[in-house]
Design a protein around this motif. Structure first.
Motif, PDB file in Angstrom:
ATOM      1  N   CYS A  30       0.819  -1.220   0.000  1.00  0.00           N
ATOM      2  CA  CYS A  30       0.000   0.000   0.000  1.00  0.00           C
ATOM      3  C   CYS A  30       0.850   1.266   0.000  1.00  0.00           C
ATOM      4  CB  CYS A  30      -0.941   0.008   1.207  1.00  0.00           C
ATOM      5  SG  CYS A  30      -2.181  -1.295   1.178  1.00  0.00           S
ATOM      6  N   CYS A  31       2.178   1.106  -0.139  1.00  0.00           N
ATOM      7  CA  CYS A  31       3.078   2.265  -0.132  1.00  0.00           C
ATOM      8  C   CYS A  31       4.047   2.175  -1.300  1.00  0.00           C
ATOM      9  CB  CYS A  31       3.827   2.305   1.202  1.00  0.00           C
ATOM     10  SG  CYS A  31       4.734   3.834   1.509  1.00  0.00           S
ATOM     11  N   PRO A  32       3.514   2.171  -2.539  1.00  0.00           N
ATOM     12  CA  PRO A  32       4.381   2.026  -3.708  1.00  0.00           C
ATOM     13  C   PRO A  32       5.349   3.182  -3.888  1.00  0.00           C
ATOM     14  CG  PRO A  32       2.161   2.660  -4.375  1.00  0.00           C
ATOM     15  CD  PRO A  32       2.095   2.335  -2.911  1.00  0.00           C
ATOM     16  N   GLU A  33       5.078   4.317  -3.228  1.00  0.00           N
ATOM     17  CA  GLU A  33       5.971   5.469  -3.378  1.00  0.00           C
ATOM     18  C   GLU A  33       7.344   5.245  -2.737  1.00  0.00           C
ATOM     19  OE1 GLU A  33       2.934   6.726  -0.105  1.00  0.00           O
ATOM     20  OE2 GLU A  33       3.031   5.389  -1.840  1.00  0.00           O
ATOM     21  N   SER A  34       7.478   4.169  -1.947  1.00  0.00           N
ATOM     22  CA  SER A  34       8.792   3.862  -1.388  1.00  0.00           C
ATOM     23  C   SER A  34       9.662   3.060  -2.358  1.00  0.00           C
ATOM     24  CB  SER A  34       8.651   3.095  -0.060  1.00  0.00           C
ATOM     25  OG  SER A  34       7.957   1.881  -0.250  1.00  0.00           O
ATOM     26  N   ASN A  35       9.090   2.692  -3.509  1.00  0.00           N
ATOM     27  CA  ASN A  35       9.877   2.030  -4.556  1.00  0.00           C
ATOM     28  C   ASN A  35      10.764   3.069  -5.240  1.00  0.00           C
ATOM     29  OD1 ASN A  35      10.807   0.097  -6.349  1.00  0.00           O
ATOM     30  ND2 ASN A  35       9.104   0.394  -7.763  1.00  0.00           N
ATOM     31  N   TYR A  36      12.032   2.845  -5.293  1.00  0.00           N
ATOM     32  CA  TYR A  36      12.941   3.902  -5.766  1.00  0.00           C
ATOM     33  C   TYR A  36      13.870   3.481  -6.896  1.00  0.00           C
ATOM     34  CZ  TYR A  36      16.626   1.480  -3.234  1.00  0.00           C
ATOM     35  OH  TYR A  36      17.522   0.536  -2.818  1.00  0.00           O
ATOM     36  N   LEU A  37      14.286   2.221  -6.962  1.00  0.00           N
ATOM     37  CA  LEU A  37      15.329   1.818  -7.903  1.00  0.00           C
ATOM     38  C   LEU A  37      14.742   1.235  -9.187  1.00  0.00           C
ATOM     39  CD1 LEU A  37      18.393   1.386  -8.497  1.00  0.00           C
ATOM     40  CD2 LEU A  37      18.121  -0.894  -7.490  1.00  0.00           C
ATOM     41  N   THR A  38      15.198   1.749 -10.327  1.00  0.00           N
ATOM     42  CA  THR A  38      14.866   1.182 -11.629  1.00  0.00           C
ATOM     43  C   THR A  38      16.160   0.929 -12.373  1.00  0.00           C
ATOM     44  OG1 THR A  38      12.737   2.329 -11.784  1.00  0.00           O
ATOM     45  CG2 THR A  38      13.690   1.540 -13.835  1.00  0.00           C
ATOM     46  N   ALA A  39      16.288  -0.265 -12.920  1.00  0.00           N
ATOM     47  CA  ALA A  39      17.454  -0.615 -13.736  1.00  0.00           C
ATOM     48  C   ALA A  39      16.944  -1.165 -15.062  1.00  0.00           C
ATOM     49  CB  ALA A  39      18.314  -1.653 -13.024  1.00  0.00           C
ATOM     50  N   VAL A  40      17.332  -0.523 -16.170  1.00  0.00           N
ATOM     51  CA  VAL A  40      16.857  -0.900 -17.484  1.00  0.00           C
ATOM     52  C   VAL A  40      18.033  -1.374 -18.329  1.00  0.00           C
ATOM     53  CG1 VAL A  40      15.644  -0.154 -19.563  1.00  0.00           C
ATOM     54  CG2 VAL A  40      14.984   0.776 -17.330  1.00  0.00           C
ATOM     55  N   LEU A  41      17.932  -2.604 -18.829  1.00  0.00           N
ATOM     56  CA  LEU A  41      18.945  -3.155 -19.712  1.00  0.00           C
ATOM     57  C   LEU A  41      18.480  -2.984 -21.152  1.00  0.00           C
ATOM     58  CD1 LEU A  41      21.613  -4.808 -20.009  1.00  0.00           C
ATOM     59  CD2 LEU A  41      20.156  -6.863 -20.030  1.00  0.00           C
ATOM     60  N   VAL A  42      19.296  -2.329 -21.958  1.00  0.00           N
ATOM     61  CA  VAL A  42      18.931  -2.078 -23.358  1.00  0.00           C
ATOM     62  C   VAL A  42      20.083  -2.498 -24.271  1.00  0.00           C
ATOM     63  CG1 VAL A  42      17.393  -0.151 -22.822  1.00  0.00           C
ATOM     64  CG2 VAL A  42      19.799   0.303 -23.319  1.00  0.00           C
ATOM     65  N   GLN A  43      19.713  -2.849 -25.511  1.00  0.00           N
ATOM     66  CA  GLN A  43      20.723  -2.993 -26.554  1.00  0.00           C
ATOM     67  C   GLN A  43      20.760  -1.682 -27.321  1.00  0.00           C
ATOM     68  OE1 GLN A  43      19.971  -5.455 -30.033  1.00  0.00           O
ATOM     69  NE2 GLN A  43      22.063  -6.290 -29.911  1.00  0.00           N
ATOM     70  N   VAL A  44      21.974  -1.205 -27.579  1.00  0.00           N
ATOM     71  CA  VAL A  44      22.147   0.098 -28.229  1.00  0.00           C
ATOM     72  C   VAL A  44      22.615  -0.117 -29.672  1.00  0.00           C
ATOM     73  CG1 VAL A  44      23.279   2.338 -28.113  1.00  0.00           C
ATOM     74  CG2 VAL A  44      22.802   1.077 -26.002  1.00  0.00           C
TER      75      VAL A  44
END
Length: 397
Positions: A383-397
């Motif tokens: 019920c507290c999704p605002e505490s989610n902070y880290l995003t890591a995105v793997l992409v091919q360039v």
């Protein structure tokens, strides 16, 4: 407003949800009732804070409602947190660095605890914890395997919570409070690799456990490849890649202390000939001659650029600039792992669009391969999704 907090709902009660208060003292346990007078749960009261009540026990947890003892609920929450980590096989023979308490995710709002071997580093960002520091430390020392507790303060957050630092404290954001330093840096394991951790002097708690799974994931893609590790701190991505068979890794960080730590970690694991590190401003390094399209895999993990929503526009420009430069360092067809530890950016949904804009500016195109977050010991209250902070995105360039 009451619906938000019923049945184990949101753990933070803001001023706008409160109609009236009766017999409440700062830092004390208070019952929270709905409009009909029914008990929603209890928590700690702070009239100086944006979070007027930090909920500790919702009414749905009937077995924990009888006694309004904050010290006792802290002890129980810590035991539950340790049991949760055991379910995630933490600690283990190969990993002795992990997060034990993740604030709202473990129902102890304002408290973060990272464990390094037998040392627990507790970071306080709430007034109620400062008022009960001894009880928290005693409860931590009751847990199996913990022999030492280091108490650190997030001074900026504490000030917004109504805390006034002692005159002689002299602490900065996340620094120890001036008590005698414990033993020198400790050696911990992460996925079998050795790392030196400075619980008193290191950034935040001294080590970033949140990227553990992402380091392991990326390492599998680095065999026989060249890695560029931007904002490398203690060299986690570099060491994981070297252990997986990377031909070479190059870590960059503006902090001399971080570079020294990364070099020590590489030597500790016997990777001195594979891992190279440079003290440099990251954008300046990426603009150097010979860097463009020179690496098979690039990691871009900058510090928090958007502390709050109001910083998003300014931070967005920085993220675009850094990532555009990072993409230029990737050989065509190579990989980029781009990260943000800013909760405001993660929750805005703007990180992927930003990466697309950065690619356009660099004259490159992206294919998203994977999006991930922190390791499983960084728990999240549903019920507290605002505490989610880290995003890591793997992409091919």
């Amino acid at each position: 407003k009451a619906r938000m907090f019923k049945n184990g709902g949101h753990p933070l009660v803001f001023e706008g949800a409160i109609k009236r208060t009766e017999n409440v003292q700062v830092g004390e346990a208070v019952d929270v009732l709905d409009g009909a007078g029914e008990l929603i749960g209890w928590g700690v009261w702070n009239p100086h804070s944006l979070y007027r009540v930090r909920m500790l026990v919702p009414a749905i947890e009937r077995d924990q409602l009888e006694h309004r003892s904050i010290s006792e609920i802290v002890r129980r929450r810590l035991q539950a947190a340790a049991s949760r980590r055991a379910a995630c096989c933490l600690p283990s023979e190969s990993t002795t660095a992990y997060r034990l308490v993740n604030s709202e995710g473990d129902r102890l709002s304002g408290l973060t605890v990272d464990v390094f071997g037998s040392t627990a580093v507790a970071i306080s960002s709430a007034l109620w914890l400062e008022l009960r520091r001894e009880a928290v430390e005693v409860a931590l020392l009751e847990l199996a395997g913990i022999e030492t507790v280091v108490w650190r303060r997030s001074d900026g957050r504490l000030r917004t919570d109504g805390w006034n630092p002692p005159e002689a404290s002299g602490t900065a954001e996340g620094e120890a409070d001036g008590r005698p330093a414990p033993a020198p840096p400790v050696t911990v394991l992460e996925n079998g690799l050795k790392y030196l951790v400075a619980p008193v002097l290191g950034q935040k708690s001294g080590f970033y456990c949140d990227q553990r799974d992402n380091r392991a994931m990326l390492a599998e893609l680095c065999a026989g490849r060249r890695l560029l590790d931007l904002y490398c701190y203690s060299g986690g991505f570099s060491l994981a890649a070297a252990a997986a068979g990377a031909t070479s890794t190059h870590g960059v960080d503006s902090s001399a202390a971080a570079i020294g730590l990364a070099q020590s970690n590489a030597a500790l694991n016997g990777f001195g000939s594979v891992c190279e590190f440079s003290q440099s401003d990251v954008p300046a390094f990426l603009k150097r001659e010979g860097v463009a399209e020179s690496f098979d895999v690039v990691v871009c993990d900058p510090p928090k650029l958007a502390p709050s929503v109001k910083d998003l526009r300014r931070a967005g420009r920085k993220y675009r600039q850094i990532n555009s430069l990072a993409m230029s360092a990737v050989r065509p067809g190579g990989l980029l792992l781009s990260c943000t530890c800013s909760a405001a950016m993660t929750q805005s949904g703007g990180f992927l669009p930003m990466l697309h804009e950065a690619a356009t500016a660099a004259g490159r195109s992206l294919t998203v391969l994977r999006t991930s977050g922190p390791a499983c010991d960084h728990t999240l209250h549903p019920c507290c999704p605002e505490s989610n902070y880290l995003t890591a995105v793997l992409v091919q360039v």
